[in-house]
Design a protein around this motif. Structure first.
Motif, short mmCIF file in Angstrom:
data_model
loop_
_atom_site.label_atom_id
_atom_site.label_comp_id
_atom_site.label_asym_id
_atom_site.label_seq_id
_atom_site.Cartn_x
_atom_site.Cartn_y
_atom_site.Cartn_z
N LEU A 98 82.94 39.25 39.58
CA LEU A 98 82.79 40.32 38.60
C LEU A 98 82.94 41.68 39.27
O LEU A 98 83.56 42.60 38.73
CB LEU A 98 81.45 40.21 37.88
N THR A 99 82.36 41.81 40.47
CA THR A 99 82.50 43.07 41.21
C THR A 99 83.96 43.32 41.54
O THR A 99 84.48 44.43 41.33
CB THR A 99 81.62 43.03 42.48
N ASN A 100 84.66 42.29 42.03
CA ASN A 100 86.11 42.42 42.32
C ASN A 100 86.89 42.90 41.10
O ASN A 100 87.75 43.76 41.19
CB ASN A 100 86.72 41.07 42.73
N ALA A 101 86.59 42.30 39.96
CA ALA A 101 87.42 42.55 38.78
C ALA A 101 87.03 43.81 38.03
O ALA A 101 87.88 44.45 37.42
CB ALA A 101 87.35 41.36 37.82
N ASN A 106 83.46 52.94 44.19
CA ASN A 106 82.33 53.78 44.59
C ASN A 106 81.02 52.97 44.51
O ASN A 106 80.60 52.56 43.42
CB ASN A 106 82.26 54.97 43.64
N PRO A 107 80.37 52.72 45.67
CA PRO A 107 79.19 51.84 45.66
C PRO A 107 78.06 52.35 44.77
O PRO A 107 77.27 51.55 44.27
CB PRO A 107 78.77 51.80 47.14
N GLN A 108 78.02 53.66 44.55
CA GLN A 108 76.94 54.20 43.71
C GLN A 108 77.11 53.81 42.24
O GLN A 108 76.16 53.87 41.47
CB GLN A 108 76.92 55.72 43.82
N GLN A 241 91.72 57.93 36.12
CA GLN A 241 91.80 57.58 37.53
C GLN A 241 90.42 57.77 38.15
O GLN A 241 89.73 58.76 37.92
CB GLN A 241 92.84 58.48 38.22
N GLN A 242 90.00 56.74 38.87
CA GLN A 242 88.68 56.75 39.49
C GLN A 242 88.70 57.68 40.71
O GLN A 242 89.62 57.65 41.50
CB GLN A 242 88.33 55.32 39.93
N GLN A 243 87.68 58.50 40.83
CA GLN A 243 87.55 59.31 42.06
C GLN A 243 86.89 58.45 43.12
O GLN A 243 85.81 57.92 42.89
CB GLN A 243 86.67 60.52 41.80
N GLU A 244 87.52 58.32 44.23
CA GLU A 244 86.95 57.42 45.23
C GLU A 244 86.88 58.10 46.58
O GLU A 244 87.73 58.90 46.91
CB GLU A 244 87.80 56.15 45.32
#
Lengths: 244, 244
Positions: A98-101, A106-108, A241-244
């Protein structure tokens, strides 16, 4: 009302409580079905029975439960999940998948997954794409089993999906009796979920689904919710778009 | 193996452990569908939402799970169960209905029913014969709900069925994907049951279904079991007149 055994309650929050982004593309392992089946066969010879886990994530729109599915291309839908590693237990393996998909890089923003009850099991007897909800009687060496679990969601979360996929929320009424579009396994999800008490939590008035139907307060829209499937503008979530 | 939440174990005994008799005919309340719908409508106006409960009784033949269904005429199959009285709770109502449908009149042969977990729920939105495993979104006044429960059976029992009905054991593989013959509700039973661990107890070697598949001891017949449905001699159980 007395407690009904097996009728586990799950809170179902509005789709609008969640936000959706995209993350790095996850490349397909196989370019076609023949290659995929060859890989399955190879892996079976090396490792034996393939064990797969999938998560059922439920949200609501217009008080009707919707299932989150990953969509690849136009016609391929699947629950998030995947193959377990040798020796990996189902719950930790499903959280990893689930985390992969679905989790942002961002770990937070990572979601602390809660793996709930088993929803159903499917068996793949042969090296093809046919699954059954039981082990067919003459099959002594099934090639794969797939176990589906309810994933109770937090009331808010941020999801991020690999850029080559979409995350779509498909209403139960769209899945039901629709194996042509979704395959027999996803089409039988409404039946498999019908034992749960899906407590539809609204942004306006919290409502229980479907226990308080006879109550005057039950908040039903005048019209049936528009099918998200029929409306690709709704269907494809806003992908920032995710800020990473 | 770690415990899987929601994967309740149920022991499933051979069909040959049970004996089957017949008892007094139970007359149909309606002679046709129009009359039945008129009665539903009348009852709805008087009593409101109709509440129905049904039992899922599982036996095995050739290590494959079979569901006990009541058959009336050639083409009509149903789970044992029926309408709850006003105020009656689901568990006691279902026990009453199972006794009506399946227990011998001789009180010494009465089965002490064990009502297990909820298997699924179905909704009837209108005064017709269409049920859904969810409440359709635009329906504020459903006419009926039907809740199905697992009924774990004792290892041996005597059943007696009203003379105008038959009790038949239908294999999961016959129900699956067969809404044309059994209706969508019964056809989705294999999916709904796929979360259970059906421990198939044999008369020879006890076998777990389907957990011990990779074990060499798994006792699978050389050939697929003959469909009981295709063989009316097998299908219609030996009906001995009950001594009362």
């Amino acid at each position: 009302m007395s407690k009904i055994i097996g009728q586990t309650a799950v809170s179902v929050y509005p789709l609008s409580n969640y936000s959706f982004g995209s993350k790095e593309i996850k490349h397909e392992k196989d370019i076609n079905m023949d290659q995929r089946m060859a890989r399955l066969r190879q892996s079976y010879e090396k490792l034996g029975l393939r064990r797969t886990v999938e998560g059922v994530l439920v949200v609501q729109e217009h008080n009707h439960p919707h299932i989150l599915l990953l969509q690849r291309g136009v016609a391929f839908f699947k629950l998030p999940g995947g193959r377990l590693r040798p020796g990996e237990d189902e719950v930790s393996g499903l959280k990893r998948k689930l985390t992969n998909a679905l989790a942002p890089a961002n770990p937070q923003l990572r979601i602390s997954w809660d793996v709930g009850e088993c929803v159903g099991t499917q068996w793949r007897p042969n090296f093809d794409n046919v699954f059954y909800p039981y082990l067919p009687p003459h099959i002594t060496k099934p090639k794969e089993y797939k176990r589906m679990y309810m994933i109770p969601l937090p009331d808010k979360a941020v999801f991020a999906v690999p850029g080559n996929m979409k995350l779509v929320a498909v209403p139960l009424f769209e899945l039901y009796d629709n194996p042509g579009r979704f395959g027999p396994s996803l089409a039988s999800l409404p039946a498999m979920l019908s034992r749960f008490r899906l407590n539809v939590v609204g942004s306006v008035v919290p409502t229980a689904y479907p226990q308080t139907l006879h109550m005057a307060s039950y908040n039903i829209p005048e019209q049936a919710p528009q099918s998200l499937l029929m409306d690709s503008a709704h269907y494809q979530f806003q992908q920032k778009q995710q800020q990473e």
